[in-house]
Each structure stands twice: as C-alpha cells, then as structure tokens.
Design a protein around this motif. Structure first.
Motif, PDB file in Angstrom:
ATOM      1  N   PHE A   1      -1.338  -4.251   6.291  1.00 20.35           N
ATOM      2  CA  PHE A   1       0.053  -4.679   6.407  1.00 20.35           C
ATOM      3  C   PHE A   1       1.009  -3.735   5.687  1.00 20.35           C
ATOM      4  CE2 PHE A   1       3.571  -6.970   4.371  1.00 20.35           C
ATOM      5  CZ  PHE A   1       4.226  -7.479   5.480  1.00 20.35           C
ATOM      6  N   TYR A   2       0.547  -3.085   4.615  1.00 23.81           N
ATOM      7  CA  TYR A   2       1.421  -2.264   3.781  1.00 23.81           C
ATOM      8  C   TYR A   2       1.588  -0.836   4.298  1.00 23.81           C
ATOM      9  CZ  TYR A   2       0.769  -6.089   0.488  1.00 23.81           C
ATOM     10  OH  TYR A   2       0.752  -7.324  -0.097  1.00 23.81           O
ATOM     11  N   TYR A   3       0.894  -0.488   5.388  1.00 28.83           N
ATOM     12  CA  TYR A   3       0.916   0.889   5.870  1.00 28.83           C
ATOM     13  C   TYR A   3       1.413   0.940   7.312  1.00 28.83           C
ATOM     14  CZ  TYR A   3      -1.701   1.675   1.631  1.00 28.83           C
ATOM     15  OH  TYR A   3      -2.079   1.725   0.312  1.00 28.83           O
TER      16      TYR A   3
ATOM     17  N   ASN B   1      11.510   7.007  -4.663  1.00 29.11           N
ATOM     18  CA  ASN B   1      11.149   6.383  -3.385  1.00 29.11           C
ATOM     19  C   ASN B   1       9.696   5.915  -3.425  1.00 29.11           C
ATOM     20  OD1 ASN B   1      12.600   9.330  -2.760  1.00 29.11           O
ATOM     21  ND2 ASN B   1      13.737   7.581  -1.922  1.00 29.11           N
ATOM     22  N   MET B   2       9.346   5.145  -4.468  1.00 25.31           N
ATOM     23  CA  MET B   2       7.948   4.796  -4.708  1.00 25.31           C
ATOM     24  C   MET B   2       7.303   4.093  -3.514  1.00 25.31           C
ATOM     25  SD  MET B   2       5.240   4.773  -6.563  1.00 25.31           S
ATOM     26  CE  MET B   2       5.644   5.190  -8.253  1.00 25.31           C
ATOM     27  N   LYS B   3       7.994   3.120  -2.925  1.00 26.11           N
ATOM     28  CA  LYS B   3       7.407   2.358  -1.819  1.00 26.11           C
ATOM     29  C   LYS B   3       7.102   3.269  -0.635  1.00 26.11           C
ATOM     30  CE  LYS B   3       8.205  -1.603   1.230  1.00 26.11           C
ATOM     31  NZ  LYS B   3       9.154  -2.686   1.588  1.00 26.11           N
ATOM     32  N   GLU B   4       8.060   4.092  -0.234  1.00 17.94           N
ATOM     33  CA  GLU B   4       7.864   4.992   0.899  1.00 17.94           C
ATOM     34  C   GLU B   4       6.817   6.058   0.573  1.00 17.94           C
ATOM     35  OE1 GLU B   4      10.706   4.228  -0.491  1.00 17.94           O
ATOM     36  OE2 GLU B   4      11.964   3.263   1.038  1.00 17.94           O
TER      37      GLU B   4
ATOM     38  N   VAL C   1     -16.238   2.235   4.219  1.00 18.04           N
ATOM     39  CA  VAL C   1     -15.144   1.284   4.430  1.00 18.04           C
ATOM     40  C   VAL C   1     -13.801   1.964   4.158  1.00 18.04           C
ATOM     41  CG1 VAL C   1     -14.044  -0.834   3.574  1.00 18.04           C
ATOM     42  CG2 VAL C   1     -16.525  -0.770   3.933  1.00 18.04           C
ATOM     43  N   GLN C   2     -13.728   2.694   3.051  1.00 17.62           N
ATOM     44  CA  GLN C   2     -12.489   3.385   2.714  1.00 17.62           C
ATOM     45  C   GLN C   2     -12.144   4.459   3.743  1.00 17.62           C
ATOM     46  OE1 GLN C   2     -11.721   4.285  -1.595  1.00 17.62           O
ATOM     47  NE2 GLN C   2     -13.892   3.772  -1.782  1.00 17.62           N
ATOM     48  N   LEU C   3     -13.158   5.161   4.234  1.00 23.18           N
ATOM     49  CA  LEU C   3     -12.913   6.175   5.250  1.00 23.18           C
ATOM     50  C   LEU C   3     -12.367   5.533   6.516  1.00 23.18           C
ATOM     51  CD1 LEU C   3     -13.100   9.069   6.317  1.00 23.18           C
ATOM     52  CD2 LEU C   3     -15.505   8.623   6.896  1.00 23.18           C
ATOM     53  N   ALA C   4     -12.956   4.419   6.940  1.00 26.15           N
ATOM     54  CA  ALA C   4     -12.472   3.712   8.132  1.00 26.15           C
ATOM     55  C   ALA C   4     -11.020   3.278   7.946  1.00 26.15           C
ATOM     56  CB  ALA C   4     -13.357   2.508   8.420  1.00 26.15           C
ATOM     57  N   PHE C   5     -10.701   2.769   6.762  1.00 26.12           N
ATOM     58  CA  PHE C   5      -9.328   2.331   6.479  1.00 26.12           C
ATOM     59  C   PHE C   5      -8.363   3.517   6.520  1.00 26.12           C
ATOM     60  CE2 PHE C   5      -5.732   1.077   3.893  1.00 26.12           C
ATOM     61  CZ  PHE C   5      -5.512  -0.246   4.276  1.00 26.12           C
ATOM     62  N   ALA C   6      -8.744   4.619   5.887  1.00 23.77           N
ATOM     63  CA  ALA C   6      -7.875   5.802   5.829  1.00 23.77           C
ATOM     64  C   ALA C   6      -7.618   6.396   7.207  1.00 23.77           C
ATOM     65  CB  ALA C   6      -8.496   6.849   4.911  1.00 23.77           C
ATOM     66  N   GLU C   7      -8.579   6.267   8.099  1.00 22.77           N
ATOM     67  CA  GLU C   7      -8.424   6.811   9.450  1.00 22.77           C
ATOM     68  C   GLU C   7      -7.560   5.951  10.356  1.00 22.77           C
ATOM     69  OE1 GLU C   7     -11.802   8.838  11.550  1.00 22.77           O
ATOM     70  OE2 GLU C   7     -12.938   7.743  10.024  1.00 22.77           O
ATOM     71  N   SER C   8      -7.208   4.763   9.903  1.00 24.10           N
ATOM     72  CA  SER C   8      -6.578   3.782  10.784  1.00 24.10           C
ATOM     73  C   SER C   8      -5.059   3.782  10.745  1.00 24.10           C
ATOM     74  CB  SER C   8      -7.112   2.373  10.453  1.00 24.10           C
ATOM     75  OG  SER C   8      -8.508   2.310  10.668  1.00 24.10           O
ATOM     76  N   TYR C   9      -4.458   4.728  10.049  1.00 22.54           N
ATOM     77  CA  TYR C   9      -3.003   4.873  10.082  1.00 22.54           C
ATOM     78  C   TYR C   9      -2.655   6.337   9.814  1.00 22.54           C
ATOM     79  CZ  TYR C   9      -3.250   4.573   4.926  1.00 22.54           C
ATOM     80  OH  TYR C   9      -3.544   4.768   3.602  1.00 22.54           O
ATOM     81  N   PRO C  10      -1.455   6.778  10.215  1.00 24.45           N
ATOM     82  CA  PRO C  10      -1.093   8.200  10.120  1.00 24.45           C
ATOM     83  C   PRO C  10      -0.532   8.573   8.750  1.00 24.45           C
ATOM     84  CG  PRO C  10       0.622   6.994  11.284  1.00 24.45           C
ATOM     85  CD  PRO C  10      -0.478   5.993  10.998  1.00 24.45           C
ATOM     86  N   ALA C  11      -1.388   8.864   7.810  1.00 28.27           N
ATOM     87  CA  ALA C  11      -0.960   9.248   6.465  1.00 28.27           C
ATOM     88  C   ALA C  11      -0.475  10.693   6.450  1.00 28.27           C
ATOM     89  CB  ALA C  11      -2.107   9.076   5.486  1.00 28.27           C
ATOM     90  N   LYS C  12       0.360  11.004   5.459  1.00 25.76           N
ATOM     91  CA  LYS C  12       0.839  12.369   5.264  1.00 25.76           C
ATOM     92  C   LYS C  12      -0.009  13.125   4.246  1.00 25.76           C
ATOM     93  CE  LYS C  12       4.132  12.021   8.184  1.00 25.76           C
ATOM     94  NZ  LYS C  12       3.957  12.684   9.511  1.00 25.76           N
ATOM     95  N   LEU C  13      -0.624  12.381   3.330  1.00 22.53           N
ATOM     96  CA  LEU C  13      -1.465  13.002   2.306  1.00 22.53           C
ATOM     97  C   LEU C  13      -2.677  12.123   2.058  1.00 22.53           C
ATOM     98  CD1 LEU C  13      -1.912  15.202   0.113  1.00 22.53           C
ATOM     99  CD2 LEU C  13      -0.655  13.716  -1.468  1.00 22.53           C
ATOM    100  N   TYR C  14      -3.865  12.710   2.141  1.00 27.12           N
ATOM    101  CA  TYR C  14      -5.122  12.015   1.871  1.00 27.12           C
ATOM    102  C   TYR C  14      -5.620  12.465   0.507  1.00 27.12           C
ATOM    103  CZ  TYR C  14      -5.049  11.014   6.877  1.00 27.12           C
ATOM    104  OH  TYR C  14      -4.682  10.584   8.134  1.00 27.12           O
ATOM    105  N   ILE C  15      -5.816  11.508  -0.396  1.00 25.83           N
ATOM    106  CA  ILE C  15      -6.279  11.812  -1.751  1.00 25.83           C
ATOM    107  C   ILE C  15      -7.691  11.261  -1.915  1.00 25.83           C
ATOM    108  CG2 ILE C  15      -5.893  11.390  -4.204  1.00 25.83           C
ATOM    109  CD1 ILE C  15      -2.916  11.340  -3.652  1.00 25.83           C
TER     110      ILE C  15
END
Length: 300
Positions: free
Chosen positions: A106-108, A74-77, A142-156
């Motif tokens: 768009f991808y998230y 399930n690579m995409k998901e 910039v990366q931190l702002a991007f990471a905070e802008s959608y509900p991820a399940k795992l932050y690497i």
C-alpha cells in the motif's frame, strides 16, 4: 532519469561515527559497498533507507537525495522511491508471506500485488507460510519478490546473497542486473562476497575504519582501483630492490614473499628493475582488501 547523491554524510552511533561519506551514482549503475566488519556499511545503508535519522546527534550531518527529492525535506516521497533487500528481514515476522504484499504494498506507488504473489510461487516460497517459520534464504526471496513488484528508483541491498544457495544466487544476480537495464534505476549493494561483487558492480565504495570512525577509502571504478596496484612474488633478497614507499603490504610464503605495490599513476615500470616487471600481476579486489586492511591493522 534521477541521479542519487550522498553528500558529506556523517552519522554517529554510540561511540562510532561514520564520517563525511560522499558519492554520486547515475541511473543504470550498480554500486558495490565493501569494507571489513564494523566499518559502517550497514550504518550507511540504514541511514540511506531512513531507518536512522540525521537529527539525533549534534554530529549528524549531510544531504541525501534522489533527483530533487531530499531525505529530510521530502521524506515520504524519498522513502517510497526505494526498494530494499536486507540481511535482517524488515517485515513483521508474524505475518504470512502473502500478507506482506497486502499490508506493505500500500505504501509504494505502482505496487502490483498479483505480480508479488506470482513471484512468491516462482521463487518457491509458500504463499501461506508465516515469515517466522521461513529460512533466511526464503526470507531473502520474499524481499526480492516484494522489491520486484513496484518501480523503485533505488534498490538498497545489505548482504543479500550470503544466505542464498549457489543455484539461486546466480538467478539473484541476474535480477540485480535487470533492475538497471533500462537506466532509470540504480542499485547499492553491500556484500562480504567481494569476488562476486567485483563481477556485478560498475562502481565501488570502499569504507575503511579506524578505532572510532568509518571513512571513505575509495569511490570510483573497480578497474581504476585495480590499476593502481600490483602483486609481485620475489625472494627476500630481491625484495630490497623494491622502493619502500611502494609497498603497501606483504604476505610471507615458504620460499618467497608476496608484496602489494601501489602507484597512483599505475606506471610501475618507472620504479622497478626491468627484470622484475615480468613478475608483476594485477590483484583481484579481495587481495587488495586483504593486503591494505591487514597492513593498517598491524600499524595501529
């Protein structure tokens, strides 16, 4: 609630192989990843991100999954459930900062472009600056702002704080803690700032290395690791009373030596003279790494 599992991961790159890495983390957990330079920390994280595939070399093996989403099946998901903050910015460096949100968001699922732009302002990053003109610290913001802008399940996060100024670093660690507050997401963070990592991580993955491969040296709680070790400072004559099998490293001082001692059960009182027990102290994580890695390098 989605558990993250990394099972028997082996990834070969050129002449170096990351071998049989296993760990599981539950939602609400911050996992710190440590190891000397070249041990394979970045290789591990880039494999977990999907930047390195697991079907390139015959030696590549393992399974990675978040809940029921598998890395290979399930690579995409799987990838869309991840957020990342990397030492080397993964975005197109010719883009302007606001374009990052427009193009990559768009991808998230659930990406909030307006929140992203507000966070750029909050983090004092120019909205219309080209990424190639930003400092390393600004690129991490910039990366931190991007990471905070959608509900991820795992932050690497791979060495995310090294180029942040001291004031913003505290804000950054507060953000990292906030990612796991509702216990629906987890964080994997590698850092050479071991002392800082010790204060933020719930669990620890320590990757050791030898000449050709990296391996899991330890996985578990930080306090549980520290409980197996003590440091004792004694003069050289008194040191002969210490059982040799307990000594895992030493550091020479002008008037005395420091010894790193190890017991699996943490019961040092069973093996040392009573007069020595008062000289024992708990090491910090940085000291454990220093003694163990130094001793192994000397014995190679």
């Amino acid at each position: 609630m989605k558990t993250f599992k990394c099972e028997h991961l082996t990834k070969k790159l050129d002449k170096y192989t990351l071998k049989d890495i296993c760990f599981t983390i539950e939602p609400g957990t911050i996992l710190g990843v440590i190891g000397i330079n070249g041990s394979g920390k970045t290789t591990l994280l880039r494999t977990l991100l999907g930047s390195y595939r697991l079907d390139i070399d015959p030696e590549d093996t393992g399974d990675i999954q978040i809940g029921d989403m598998h890395f290979t099946k399930n690579m995409k998901e799987y990838k869309s459930s991840l957020a990342y903050i990397l030492q080397d910015c993964p975005f197109n460096m010719n883009m302007y900062t606001y374009e990052v949100g427009e193009r990559y968001g768009f991808y998230y699922e659930g990406f909030d472009l307006e929140k992203y732009k507000k966070l750029l302002k909050e983090y004092e990053v120019p909205k219309k600056a080209a990424l190639e003109n930003l400092s390393k610290g600004q690129l991490l913001r910039v990366q931190l702002a991007f990471a905070e802008s959608y509900p991820a399940k795992l932050y690497i996060m791979d060495e995310p704080a090294g180029n942040l100024d001291a004031e913003f670093r505290d804000r950054f660690y507060d953000k990292v803690r906030s990612f796991v507050e509702d216990e629906t997401s987890s964080v994997i963070i590698s850092s050479h700032l071991v002392t800082e990592l010790e204060h933020i991580a719930d669990q620890l993955l320590w990757i050791g290395r030898n000449e050709t491969s990296g391996f899991r040296r330890y996985f578990g709680g930080i306090d549980e690791l520290k409980d197996k070790y003590r440091i004792i400072s004694v003069d050289r004559d008194a040191a002969v009373s210490i059982p040799g099998e307990m000594v895992k490293g030493s550091r020479i001082r002008e008037s005395h030596n420091e010894y790193m001692l190890y017991k699996e059960d943490g019961r040092f009182e069973d093996s040392l003279p009573a007069e020595m027990l008062g000289e024992l102290r708990f090491p910090d994580l940085q000291e454990i790494m220093y003694f163990i890695e130094k001793e192994e390098a000397a014995n190679e």
